[in-house]
Design a protein around this motif. Structure first.
Motif, PDB file in Angstrom:
ATOM      1  N   VAL A  27       0.919  -1.957 -12.641  1.00 17.16           N
ATOM      2  CA  VAL A  27       1.489  -3.122 -12.239  1.00 17.16           C
ATOM      3  C   VAL A  27       0.507  -4.285 -12.620  1.00 17.16           C
ATOM      4  CG1 VAL A  27       2.855  -4.722 -10.562  1.00 17.16           C
ATOM      5  CG2 VAL A  27       3.073  -2.052 -10.273  1.00 17.16           C
ATOM      6  N   TYR A  28       1.253  -5.529 -13.583  1.00 14.34           N
ATOM      7  CA  TYR A  28       0.534  -6.568 -13.993  1.00 14.34           C
ATOM      8  C   TYR A  28       1.333  -7.555 -13.349  1.00 14.34           C
ATOM      9  CZ  TYR A  28      -2.252  -3.680 -17.245  1.00 14.34           C
ATOM     10  OH  TYR A  28      -3.130  -2.714 -17.724  1.00 14.34           O
ATOM     11  N   ALA A  29       0.378  -8.612 -12.800  1.00 15.59           N
ATOM     12  CA  ALA A  29       1.154  -9.878 -12.052  1.00 15.59           C
ATOM     13  C   ALA A  29       0.101 -10.727 -12.185  1.00 15.59           C
ATOM     14  CB  ALA A  29       1.456  -9.408 -10.774  1.00 15.59           C
ATOM     15  N   SER A  30       0.820 -12.216 -12.469  1.00 18.44           N
ATOM     16  CA  SER A  30       0.001 -13.442 -12.306  1.00 18.44           C
ATOM     17  C   SER A  30       0.106 -13.844 -10.892  1.00 18.44           C
ATOM     18  CB  SER A  30       0.154 -14.193 -13.486  1.00 18.44           C
ATOM     19  OG  SER A  30       1.656 -14.694 -13.324  1.00 18.44           O
ATOM     20  N   PRO A  31      -0.881 -14.827 -10.305  1.00 14.33           N
ATOM     21  CA  PRO A  31      -0.633 -15.232  -9.431  1.00 14.33           C
ATOM     22  C   PRO A  31       0.586 -16.345  -9.363  1.00 14.33           C
ATOM     23  CG  PRO A  31      -2.877 -15.413  -9.828  1.00 14.33           C
ATOM     24  CD  PRO A  31      -2.050 -15.075 -11.013  1.00 14.33           C
ATOM     25  N   GLY A  41      -6.693 -10.317   1.127  1.00 13.32           N
ATOM     26  CA  GLY A  41      -7.437  -9.303   0.442  1.00 13.32           C
ATOM     27  C   GLY A  41      -6.397  -8.386  -0.136  1.00 13.32           C
ATOM     28  N   LEU A  42      -4.955  -8.427  -0.285  1.00 19.62           N
ATOM     29  CA  LEU A  42      -4.149  -7.494  -0.662  1.00 19.62           C
ATOM     30  C   LEU A  42      -3.041  -8.195  -1.821  1.00 19.62           C
ATOM     31  CD1 LEU A  42      -3.167  -5.701   2.633  1.00 19.62           C
ATOM     32  CD2 LEU A  42      -4.739  -4.929   0.779  1.00 19.62           C
ATOM     33  N   VAL A  43      -2.929  -7.437  -2.670  1.00 21.08           N
ATOM     34  CA  VAL A  43      -1.908  -8.132  -3.679  1.00 21.08           C
ATOM     35  C   VAL A  43      -0.662  -7.838  -3.027  1.00 21.08           C
ATOM     36  CG1 VAL A  43      -0.987  -8.211  -5.979  1.00 21.08           C
ATOM     37  CG2 VAL A  43      -3.481  -8.011  -5.635  1.00 21.08           C
ATOM     38  N   GLN A  44       0.390  -8.722  -3.028  1.00 23.04           N
ATOM     39  CA  GLN A  44       1.735  -8.516  -2.422  1.00 23.04           C
ATOM     40  C   GLN A  44       2.753  -9.439  -2.922  1.00 23.04           C
ATOM     41  OE1 GLN A  44       1.467  -9.306   2.006  1.00 23.04           O
ATOM     42  NE2 GLN A  44      -0.534  -9.324   1.625  1.00 23.04           N
ATOM     43  N   GLY A  45       3.828  -9.848  -2.308  1.00 27.40           N
ATOM     44  CA  GLY A  45       4.574 -10.927  -2.451  1.00 27.40           C
ATOM     45  C   GLY A  45       6.143 -10.193  -2.648  1.00 27.40           C
ATOM     46  N   SER A  63      -0.577   1.652  -4.946  1.00 23.91           N
ATOM     47  CA  SER A  63      -1.902   1.419  -4.090  1.00 23.91           C
ATOM     48  C   SER A  63      -2.439   0.051  -4.602  1.00 23.91           C
ATOM     49  CB  SER A  63      -2.962   2.486  -4.469  1.00 23.91           C
ATOM     50  OG  SER A  63      -3.323   2.674  -6.002  1.00 23.91           O
ATOM     51  N   GLN A  64      -3.519  -0.474  -4.063  1.00 24.26           N
ATOM     52  CA  GLN A  64      -3.823  -1.638  -4.567  1.00 24.26           C
ATOM     53  C   GLN A  64      -4.724  -1.625  -5.843  1.00 24.26           C
ATOM     54  OE1 GLN A  64      -3.788  -4.973  -3.116  1.00 24.26           O
ATOM     55  NE2 GLN A  64      -2.108  -4.066  -2.478  1.00 24.26           N
ATOM     56  N   GLU A  65      -5.322  -0.275  -6.015  1.00 25.88           N
ATOM     57  CA  GLU A  65      -6.040  -0.132  -7.378  1.00 25.88           C
ATOM     58  C   GLU A  65      -5.005   0.248  -8.622  1.00 25.88           C
ATOM     59  OE1 GLU A  65      -6.216   1.517  -4.331  1.00 25.88           O
ATOM     60  OE2 GLU A  65      -8.189   1.034  -3.844  1.00 25.88           O
ATOM     61  N   GLU A  66      -3.971   0.265  -8.191  1.00 27.07           N
ATOM     62  CA  GLU A  66      -2.653   0.150  -9.451  1.00 27.07           C
ATOM     63  C   GLU A  66      -2.195  -1.039  -9.808  1.00 27.07           C
ATOM     64  OE1 GLU A  66      -0.217   4.146  -9.252  1.00 27.07           O
ATOM     65  OE2 GLU A  66      -0.384   3.449  -7.250  1.00 27.07           O
TER      66      GLU A  66
END
Length: 262
Positions: A27-31, A41-45, A63-66
């Motif tokens: 997964v690719y995402a921009s803020p 510390g976690l990418v979410q939304g 997973s966060q690594e993905e």
């Protein structure tokens, strides 16, 4: 005998190496809060919630690594290079249509000119006339900025400050450093709600484009998977016995019913 032992050792070493190999970015995402953000510390939304809901019967949670969270231009370019990945949240613009498969929409948004409620902008036939005497902020490489520049041209007479992050643009508008922010309504509303600010003190003064956010899926993801994802996302939007949908309840968690009015 020695050959069999050697082959067994090689096989074991291969399995060991694979198990410790770096995970593939999926997964690719921009803020772009609340769709994509890093919190505690976690990418979410919101976009992650909907992406994982669409994949619920297909694969485990990411997973966060993905997940790779970075500025839009970087993640867009990386997603194009990795056709088995997902890019969220992406406006389905004409020039992007053929590069991805599309699942959605996950949200309907307005790209436009946001001002404080008391700011009166002039009437005009086009954006160049309307924005002529305003101090404007845009966020670099975003859909809203691209739509504006496509209409007015990059070599124009407007007083435009290009900033790197949405938060910079929000603060410039809040503190009166600019008269208007060219951006997308829902991320701006979420910022105000999250900061306990009054959304009614701002308005969408001029709409550049009504569009939708989608999950942009890589071209090499099987079409059968895309069909399942779309079906499961559609199901989220169906009203249940309570008269509302799971999709509406997910949206309410982020926006609390607030809307940026004209």
């Amino acid at each position: 005998m020695h050959l069999r032992v050697l082959m067994a050792l090689c096989l074991c070493f291969g399995l060991y190496s694979t198990s410790f190999a770096a995970p593939t970015i999926a997964v690719y995402a921009s803020p772009n809060p609340p769709f994509n953000l890093r919190e505690k510390g976690l990418v979410q939304g919101l976009a992650f919630d909907l992406l994982e809901a669409s994949l619920a019967t297909i694969r485990p949670r990411f997973s966060q690594e993905e997940i790779h969270l970075a500025p839009w231009k970087e993640v867009y370019d990386e997603a194009l290079k990795h056709p088995t990945s997902f890019l969220i949240s992406a406006s389905r613009l004409k020039e992007r249509e053929s590069f991805f498969q599309w699942v959605g929409p996950i949200a309907t948004v307005r790209l436009g000119v946001i001002t404080k409620r008391g700011m009166e902008i002039p009437k005009g036939k086009n954006s160049l006339e309307i924005l002529q005497n305003l101090k404007i902020a845009t966020i670099k490489e975003t859909s809203a900025e691209k739509v504006l520049f496509k209409e007015i041209g990059e070599n124009n007479s407007l007083n435009i400050t290009r900033v790197s992050t949405p938060l910079q643009g929000y603060k410039m508008l809040e503190y009166g450093r600019v008269d208007a922010l060219v951006y997308t309504d829902l991320p701006f509303v979420y910022h105000l709600v999250n900061e306990n600010q009054d959304v009614t003190q701002y308005k969408m003064a001029h709409v550049l484009l009504n569009t939708d956010y989608y999950i942009a899926a890589g071209k090499e993801i099987p079409k059968e998977q895309i069909t399942i994802m779309q079906s499961q996302l559609n199901r989220l939007k169906e009203p249940d016995a309570q008269g509302s949908s799971m999709y509406e309840r997910i949206m309410a968690r982020y926006f609390k019913g607030a809307v940026l009015n004209p």
